[in-house]
Write an enzyme that holds these catalytic residues in place. Structure first.
Site, PDB file in Angstrom:
ATOM      1  N   HIS A  20       3.462  34.248  26.707  1.00 36.23           N
ATOM      2  CA  HIS A  20       3.430  33.829  27.796  1.00 36.23           C
ATOM      3  C   HIS A  20       1.634  33.241  28.121  1.00 36.23           C
ATOM      4  O   HIS A  20       1.096  34.747  27.795  1.00 36.23           O
ATOM      5  CB  HIS A  20       4.394  34.616  29.284  1.00 36.23           C
ATOM      6  CG  HIS A  20       4.277  34.542  30.063  1.00 36.23           C
ATOM      7  ND1 HIS A  20       4.639  33.148  31.111  1.00 36.23           N
ATOM      8  CD2 HIS A  20       2.698  34.915  31.465  1.00 36.23           C
ATOM      9  CE1 HIS A  20       3.973  33.456  32.220  1.00 36.23           C
ATOM     10  NE2 HIS A  20       3.131  34.338  32.736  1.00 36.23           N
ATOM     11  N   SER A  47      12.223  -5.567  19.222  1.00 40.19           N
ATOM     12  CA  SER A  47      12.796  -4.020  18.719  1.00 40.19           C
ATOM     13  C   SER A  47      13.867  -3.604  19.670  1.00 40.19           C
ATOM     14  O   SER A  47      14.760  -3.356  20.502  1.00 40.19           O
ATOM     15  CB  SER A  47      11.797  -3.528  19.945  1.00 40.19           C
ATOM     16  OG  SER A  47      11.561  -2.331  20.346  1.00 40.19           O
ATOM     17  N   ILE A  48      14.363  -3.989  18.696  1.00 37.78           N
ATOM     18  CA  ILE A  48      16.139  -4.123  18.891  1.00 37.78           C
ATOM     19  C   ILE A  48      16.218  -3.695  17.232  1.00 37.78           C
ATOM     20  O   ILE A  48      17.653  -3.717  17.280  1.00 37.78           O
ATOM     21  CB  ILE A  48      17.118  -5.650  18.340  1.00 37.78           C
ATOM     22  CG1 ILE A  48      16.070  -6.679  17.188  1.00 37.78           C
ATOM     23  CG2 ILE A  48      16.217  -5.780  20.077  1.00 37.78           C
ATOM     24  CD1 ILE A  48      17.028  -8.139  17.137  1.00 37.78           C
ATOM     25  N   LYS A  57       1.150   5.908  16.899  1.00 38.38           N
ATOM     26  CA  LYS A  57       0.927   7.188  17.615  1.00 38.38           C
ATOM     27  C   LYS A  57      -0.183   7.470  18.029  1.00 38.38           C
ATOM     28  O   LYS A  57      -1.136   7.859  19.252  1.00 38.38           O
ATOM     29  CB  LYS A  57       1.639   8.195  16.582  1.00 38.38           C
ATOM     30  CG  LYS A  57       2.742   9.343  16.826  1.00 38.38           C
ATOM     31  CD  LYS A  57       4.218   7.515  16.572  1.00 38.38           C
ATOM     32  CE  LYS A  57       5.201   7.728  16.932  1.00 38.38           C
ATOM     33  NZ  LYS A  57       5.822   6.927  16.875  1.00 38.38           N
ATOM     34  N   GLY A  59       3.877   2.947   3.044  1.00 36.10           N
ATOM     35  CA  GLY A  59       5.092   2.245   3.450  1.00 36.10           C
ATOM     36  C   GLY A  59       4.293   2.345   5.276  1.00 36.10           C
ATOM     37  O   GLY A  59       3.163   2.082   5.615  1.00 36.10           O
ATOM     38  N   THR A  60       5.551   1.926   5.785  1.00 34.70           N
ATOM     39  CA  THR A  60       5.700   1.753   7.202  1.00 34.70           C
ATOM     40  C   THR A  60       4.940   2.318   7.938  1.00 34.70           C
ATOM     41  O   THR A  60       3.492   2.418   8.753  1.00 34.70           O
ATOM     42  CB  THR A  60       7.174   0.988   7.438  1.00 34.70           C
ATOM     43  OG1 THR A  60       7.900   0.116   6.327  1.00 34.70           O
ATOM     44  CG2 THR A  60       6.977   1.023   8.947  1.00 34.70           C
ATOM     45  N   LYS A  84       0.532  -1.490  -0.431  1.00 36.26           N
ATOM     46  CA  LYS A  84       0.148   0.077   0.269  1.00 36.26           C
ATOM     47  C   LYS A  84       1.081   1.248  -0.155  1.00 36.26           C
ATOM     48  O   LYS A  84       1.757   1.395   0.051  1.00 36.26           O
ATOM     49  CB  LYS A  84      -0.965   0.164   1.204  1.00 36.26           C
ATOM     50  CG  LYS A  84      -1.289  -0.782   1.259  1.00 36.26           C
ATOM     51  CD  LYS A  84      -2.632  -0.759   2.475  1.00 36.26           C
ATOM     52  CE  LYS A  84      -3.496  -1.622   2.831  1.00 36.26           C
ATOM     53  NZ  LYS A  84      -4.526  -1.615   4.384  1.00 36.26           N
TER      54      LYS A  84
END
Length: 473
Positions: free
Chosen positions: A452, A277-278, A51, A40-41, A37
């Protein structure tokens, strides 16, 4: 069927489709070859869906803490299928947007698996692409220039191959239909800590195992230490300097078991699932590189500063060339490649000007070098550091944890690094990146007027703090 074009892009991910759009804007006839698709990733298995999950996790955590804001809420519960439904809705909407952009820019999309072929009578240069379509038919693309943008995939370890049941990569984790009671995350880099943060907020018992001495090994030590402290405060178990022994992996009574080692100490770990997750490895196999003179280096395609491979008419961008494997980097590299092949004005970039973001709670963001790297380079540096607890807007938001740290070269006064941890810092870092691009000094940033109350005030305060002139601390 044969299609001739000015630019062919092999891979329709973020880098690929951005390159295609830029080439079309310059009047080029463009073809994108994509086997899955468009997007991509990043769009389908990375940035966007993760997210979306993180946002749901953050909101859930805030709702559970609503009493601290004077709001009494009862009966709050997580409906995870709805979370996944929302995530997929966002992905689908953005996917339609990318498809529209292809149509708007008259870019031809060829759906199929592309492979670079060698020189032929029709294409005297290697760089033609043979595409196997979904129906088994073949199509040949004959471009003047080719851009390879094949991306990357999650790395695995021998003995820890994702099976979608007990061992997950980020790809499988994004498709979970229900949450596990516990999870062991192997790897404490960006992807690992983001998953740790969101799963913890969803009520999962999380353990992170990281072989390096700190989480986020490439980031500032103080930032990594603060993130670890905040995760542990929330109940995440963090083991650093620990390596898993892959040959000990086993499944017993529907639980994963694995041993880990810190020095001579053995640690036994168990959980419902294991998330590997490396890091990520380049997609450079089976795309026909052997039919070219393109060189690889450490498993990535080697390019020059203009994104040219060792075959000058073939360019490569994004994760497949290594470096910073980030969607915004891939997009920028796509612009660099297209502007070069079209002989437009130079459009290079410096990796030290690229913002890096981690969407944990609290968020982490940085640009430039770390304090440790600066000292290793023999630089004499000045440091300005301001906590969010000194910023009124942070207290208003109920987000007082974290800080901003600015590094400047003591001899030139130029900013060499900015490091942040706290609420919404991924929205603040681009301003710091612009300052670094323009070789701003802390004094110059300190002269800017910041609204501020706002979180952005902390950047001005940290800049003033470099020379000891901060007002609010």
């Amino acid at each position: 069927m044969t299609i001739s074009c000015d630019v062919a892009v092999l891979g329709g991910g973020t880098g690929g489709y951005v390159a295609a759009i830029r080439a079309a804007q310059l009047g080029k006839k463009v073809v994108i070859i994509e086997q899955d698709k468009l997007g991509g990733t990043c769009l389908h298995r990375g940035c966007i869906p993760s997210k979306a999950l993180l946002r749901s996790a953050e909101l859930f955590a805030q709702m559970k803490d609503s009493a601290s804001y004077g709001i009494q809420a009862e009966g709050i519960s997580l409906v995870f299928p709805k979370v996944q439904e929302r995530k997929q809705g966002i992905v689908d909407q953005l996917h339609k947007g990318v498809q529209y952009l292809m149509s708007k820019n008259k870019i031809q999309v060829v759906q199929g698996k592309g492979r670079v072929t060698g020189p032929s009578i029709f294409s005297p240069k290697s760089g033609a692409v043979a595409v196997e379509l979904s129906d088994g038919e073949m199509e040949t693309i004959l471009p003047t220039h080719l851009i390879i943008a094949t991306g990357s995939r999650p790395r695995t370890l021998p003995g820890l191959t994702p099976d979608g049941m007990y061992i997950l990569s980020s790809d499988e984790a994004l498709q979970m239909e229900e949450l596990p009671a516990s999870i062991l995350i192997v790897g404490g880099g960006v992807i690992g800590v983001e998953w740790a943060s969101l799963l913890n907020d969803f009520g999962v018992q999380v353990t992170i195992v990281e072989a390096a001495k700190q989480l986020l090994p490439t980031e500032d030590e103080e930032v990594a230490s603060e993130l670890q402290k905040q995760l542990q405060r929330r109940g995440v178990s963090v083991l650093t300097g620990v390596s898993v022994l892959t040959d000990t992996f086993d499944v017993q009574d529907k639980l994963v078991h694995i041993s880990a080692k810190r020095g001579e100490e053995l640690i036994d770990l168990q959980a419902d699932k294991l998330l590997l997750s490396i890091g990520r490895q380049a997609n450079v196999e089976n795309i026909g590189l052997e039919n070219t003179d393109i060189a690889l280096e450490n498993g990535f395609i080697r390019v020059n500063e203009s994104m040219q491979t060792t075959e000058p008419h073939i360019y490569a961008i994004g994760d497949c060339i290594g470096g910073l494997q980030l969607a915004h980097v891939a997009s920028h590299e796509g612009l660099v490649a297209v502007n070069h092949l079209a002989e437009e004005s130079a459009h290079g970039y410096n990796a030290h000007h690229v913002p890096r973001c981690v969407y944990t709670r609290p968020e982490v963001a940085s640009v430039g070098i770390t304090e440790k790297e600066a000292r290793q380079q023999g630089r004499e540096i000045k440091v300005g550091k301001v906590p969010f607890s000194a910023i009124g807007k942070a207290l208003i938001l109920g987000e007082r944890d974290g800080f901003v740290k600015i590094l400047s070269d003591a001899n030139t006064n130029d900013i060499v690094g900015v490091h942040m941890i706290g609420a919404h810092v991924t929205e603040l870092i681009s301003g710091a990146a612009l300052a670094q691009l323009l070789d701003a000094t802390p004094w110059e940033i300190g002269q800017a007027v910041f609204a501020h109350p706002s979180l952005s005030e902390i950047i001005g305060e940290a800049a003033l703090a470099v020379d000891g002139h901060a007002i609010g601390i």
